[in-house]
Design a protein around this motif. Structure first.
Motif, mmCIF file in Angstrom:
data_model
loop_
_atom_site.group_PDB
_atom_site.id
_atom_site.type_symbol
_atom_site.label_atom_id
_atom_site.label_comp_id
_atom_site.label_asym_id
_atom_site.label_seq_id
_atom_site.Cartn_x
_atom_site.Cartn_y
_atom_site.Cartn_z
ATOM 1 N N LEU A 1 0.840 -1.192 0.000
ATOM 2 C CA LEU A 1 0.000 0.000 0.000
ATOM 3 C C LEU A 1 0.876 1.244 0.000
ATOM 4 O O LEU A 1 1.630 1.493 0.933
ATOM 5 C CB LEU A 1 -0.926 -0.002 1.221
ATOM 6 N N ALA A 2 0.753 2.037 -1.059
ATOM 7 C CA ALA A 2 1.615 3.197 -1.208
ATOM 8 C C ALA A 2 1.383 4.229 -0.111
ATOM 9 O O ALA A 2 2.307 4.898 0.348
ATOM 10 C CB ALA A 2 1.388 3.830 -2.586
ATOM 11 N N SER A 3 0.128 4.370 0.328
ATOM 12 C CA SER A 3 -0.189 5.397 1.313
ATOM 13 C C SER A 3 0.416 5.084 2.675
ATOM 14 O O SER A 3 0.720 5.983 3.452
ATOM 15 C CB SER A 3 -1.710 5.535 1.472
ATOM 16 N N GLN A 4 0.580 3.790 2.972
ATOM 17 C CA GLN A 4 1.095 3.325 4.267
ATOM 18 C C GLN A 4 0.236 3.786 5.440
ATOM 19 O O GLN A 4 0.685 3.791 6.576
ATOM 20 C CB GLN A 4 2.543 3.770 4.474
ATOM 21 N N ARG A 5 -0.990 4.229 5.161
ATOM 22 C CA ARG A 5 -1.888 4.586 6.263
ATOM 23 C C ARG A 5 -2.234 3.348 7.074
ATOM 24 O O ARG A 5 -2.413 3.412 8.283
ATOM 25 C CB ARG A 5 -3.164 5.235 5.729
ATOM 26 N N ILE A 6 -2.355 2.231 6.381
ATOM 27 C CA ILE A 6 -2.605 0.967 7.057
ATOM 28 C C ILE A 6 -1.654 -0.067 6.473
ATOM 29 O O ILE A 6 -1.424 -0.104 5.265
ATOM 30 C CB ILE A 6 -4.083 0.522 6.911
ATOM 31 N N LYS A 7 -1.083 -0.877 7.343
ATOM 32 C CA LYS A 7 -0.074 -1.833 6.903
ATOM 33 C C LYS A 7 -0.395 -3.206 7.489
ATOM 34 O O LYS A 7 -0.685 -3.324 8.681
ATOM 35 C CB LYS A 7 1.311 -1.376 7.367
ATOM 36 N N ALA A 8 -0.352 -4.222 6.674
ATOM 37 C CA ALA A 8 -0.610 -5.589 7.123
ATOM 38 C C ALA A 8 0.601 -6.460 6.823
ATOM 39 O O ALA A 8 1.194 -6.358 5.744
ATOM 40 C CB ALA A 8 -1.845 -6.170 6.442
ATOM 41 N N GLU A 9 0.965 -7.302 7.777
ATOM 42 C CA GLU A 9 2.072 -8.232 7.596
ATOM 43 C C GLU A 9 1.658 -9.617 8.079
ATOM 44 O O GLU A 9 0.995 -9.738 9.111
ATOM 45 C CB GLU A 9 3.306 -7.793 8.384
ATOM 46 N N LEU A 10 2.056 -10.631 7.337
ATOM 47 C CA LEU A 10 1.869 -12.010 7.767
ATOM 48 C C LEU A 10 3.248 -12.547 8.118
ATOM 49 O O LEU A 10 4.088 -12.765 7.250
ATOM 50 C CB LEU A 10 1.240 -12.845 6.649
ATOM 51 N N LEU A 11 3.482 -12.726 9.413
ATOM 52 C CA LEU A 11 4.786 -13.160 9.896
ATOM 53 C C LEU A 11 4.836 -14.687 9.924
ATOM 54 O O LEU A 11 4.040 -15.317 10.634
ATOM 55 C CB LEU A 11 5.033 -12.614 11.298
ATOM 56 N N PRO A 12 5.733 -15.313 9.174
ATOM 57 C CA PRO A 12 5.848 -16.774 9.177
ATOM 58 C C PRO A 12 6.344 -17.285 10.531
ATOM 59 O O PRO A 12 6.898 -16.532 11.337
ATOM 60 C CB PRO A 12 6.875 -17.055 8.074
ATOM 61 N N ARG A 13 6.166 -18.560 10.759
ATOM 62 C CA ARG A 13 6.632 -19.196 11.990
ATOM 63 C C ARG A 13 8.148 -19.074 12.093
ATOM 64 O O ARG A 13 8.882 -19.480 11.195
ATOM 65 C CB ARG A 13 6.222 -20.670 11.970
ATOM 66 N N SER A 14 8.631 -18.510 13.190
ATOM 67 C CA SER A 14 10.057 -18.310 13.378
ATOM 68 C C SER A 14 10.318 -17.930 14.827
ATOM 69 O O SER A 14 9.488 -17.268 15.449
ATOM 70 C CB SER A 14 10.555 -17.193 12.448
ATOM 71 N N PRO A 15 11.466 -18.326 15.386
ATOM 72 C CA PRO A 15 11.795 -17.887 16.747
ATOM 73 C C PRO A 15 11.903 -16.365 16.798
ATOM 74 O O PRO A 15 12.266 -15.723 15.815
ATOM 75 C CB PRO A 15 13.156 -18.533 17.011
ATOM 76 N N TYR A 16 11.573 -15.785 17.945
ATOM 77 C CA TYR A 16 11.719 -14.335 18.081
ATOM 78 C C TYR A 16 12.029 -13.973 19.525
ATOM 79 O O TYR A 16 11.729 -14.705 20.456
ATOM 80 C CB TYR A 16 10.468 -13.596 17.592
ATOM 81 N N ASP A 17 12.653 -12.817 19.682
ATOM 82 C CA ASP A 17 12.982 -12.252 20.990
ATOM 83 C C ASP A 17 12.983 -10.745 20.796
ATOM 84 O O ASP A 17 13.949 -10.177 20.281
ATOM 85 C CB ASP A 17 14.347 -12.762 21.459
ATOM 86 N N VAL A 18 11.880 -10.095 21.160
ATOM 87 C CA VAL A 18 11.707 -8.680 20.856
ATOM 88 C C VAL A 18 11.292 -7.894 22.091
ATOM 89 O O VAL A 18 10.686 -8.435 23.018
ATOM 90 C CB VAL A 18 10.656 -8.462 19.744
ATOM 91 N N ALA A 19 11.629 -6.610 22.079
ATOM 92 C CA ALA A 19 11.165 -5.662 23.086
ATOM 93 C C ALA A 19 10.941 -4.344 22.356
ATOM 94 O O ALA A 19 11.854 -3.845 21.694
ATOM 95 C CB ALA A 19 12.181 -5.510 24.207
ATOM 96 N N TYR A 20 9.736 -3.800 22.430
ATOM 97 C CA TYR A 20 9.445 -2.588 21.672
ATOM 98 C C TYR A 20 8.274 -1.834 22.296
ATOM 99 O O TYR A 20 7.527 -2.380 23.120
ATOM 100 C CB TYR A 20 9.120 -2.922 20.215
ATOM 101 N N THR A 21 8.121 -0.587 21.894
ATOM 102 C CA THR A 21 6.987 0.245 22.284
ATOM 103 C C THR A 21 6.381 0.785 20.997
ATOM 104 O O THR A 21 6.991 1.643 20.342
ATOM 105 C CB THR A 21 7.439 1.409 23.190
#
Length: 229
Positions: free
Chosen positions: A11-31
């Protein structure tokens, strides 16, 4: 968040963004600096802290919603992860996209909603097919986000027999299935391990996820094969 590249909306406008994250290990910290609606297609287990400094174990059932407002601290880690959909919107774009000015300050996870399941499945299919259907992607993403952001608390409550699928039972089911995806345990064995009758196990699973144990196991095998390819 994931070592594998996500499928996302072009989406060029980037007003709304959708992502499908595949199965994968993760370790995140964010706000997050955007409003984030999430949907778990697969069971996930690990450790997290959600708007808190207290880190605790979590079990996310499949086909469940989560909503994270702007400024909500998130820490999450999982050894294996699980397929997960995110749809996010900048606060200043809410009125234009949804016709609402609410700040969406509420947060929740592990919520159930039949309409959200159908929208998440539709959005997943559009992302996987990577079709040139920008309008359809945007429309489905907006509808999913609106339902997630402004759903009522009554939509988020487990109903019997869905309530019988406790975190402990979800973990047992997950461990049984993942032990050997090439040889799925029988319904009888899974139900016995969970302490339920076969018929009630199917009803409880279907009530909680909108799917059956058999259908879920098939999806897991397909996703695993796609990941390896």
């Amino acid at each position: 968040m994931s070592k594998t590249a996500p499928y996302q909306t072009p989406l060029a406008s980037q007003r709304i963004k959708a992502e499908l994250l595949p199965r994968s290990p993760y370790d995140v910290a964010y706000t997050p600096d955007r409003l984030v609606a999430g949907f778990a297609f697969e069971i996930q287990t690990g450790l997290h802290a959600f708007a808190s400094d207290r880190i605790s174990p979590f079990v996310t059932p499949p086909s469940t919603l989560a909503f994270t407002p702007i400024g909500c601290d998130v820490l999450s880690k999982s050894r294996i992860g699980g397929e997960y959909l995110t749809v996010n919107v900048a606060e200043q774009d809410l009125e234009q996209l949804l016709g609402q000015q609410s700040l969406c300050a509420h947060r929740y996870n592990n919520a159930t909603n039949k309409k959200a399941i159908a929208l998440a499945e539709a959005l997943r299919n559009k992302l996987l097919l990577a079709a040139e259907d920008t309008l359809g992607l945007e429309e489905t993403a907006i509808l999913f986000f609106e339902l997630s952001a402004f759903t009522t608390s009554t939509d988020n409550q487990y109903r019997k027999p869905a309530s019988s699928m406790t975190p402990r039972r979800w973990r047992l089911f997950h461990d049984l299935l993942e032990a050997d995806l090439s040889d799925t345990p029988s319904i009888g064995r899974m139900a016995q391990e969970l302490g339920l009758s076969g018929s009630f196990f199917i009803r409880a699973f279907s009530a909680a996820t909108g799917s059956t144990p058999h259908a879920y196991s098939i999806r897991r095998r397909i996703n695993e094969a796609r990941t390896k390819l």
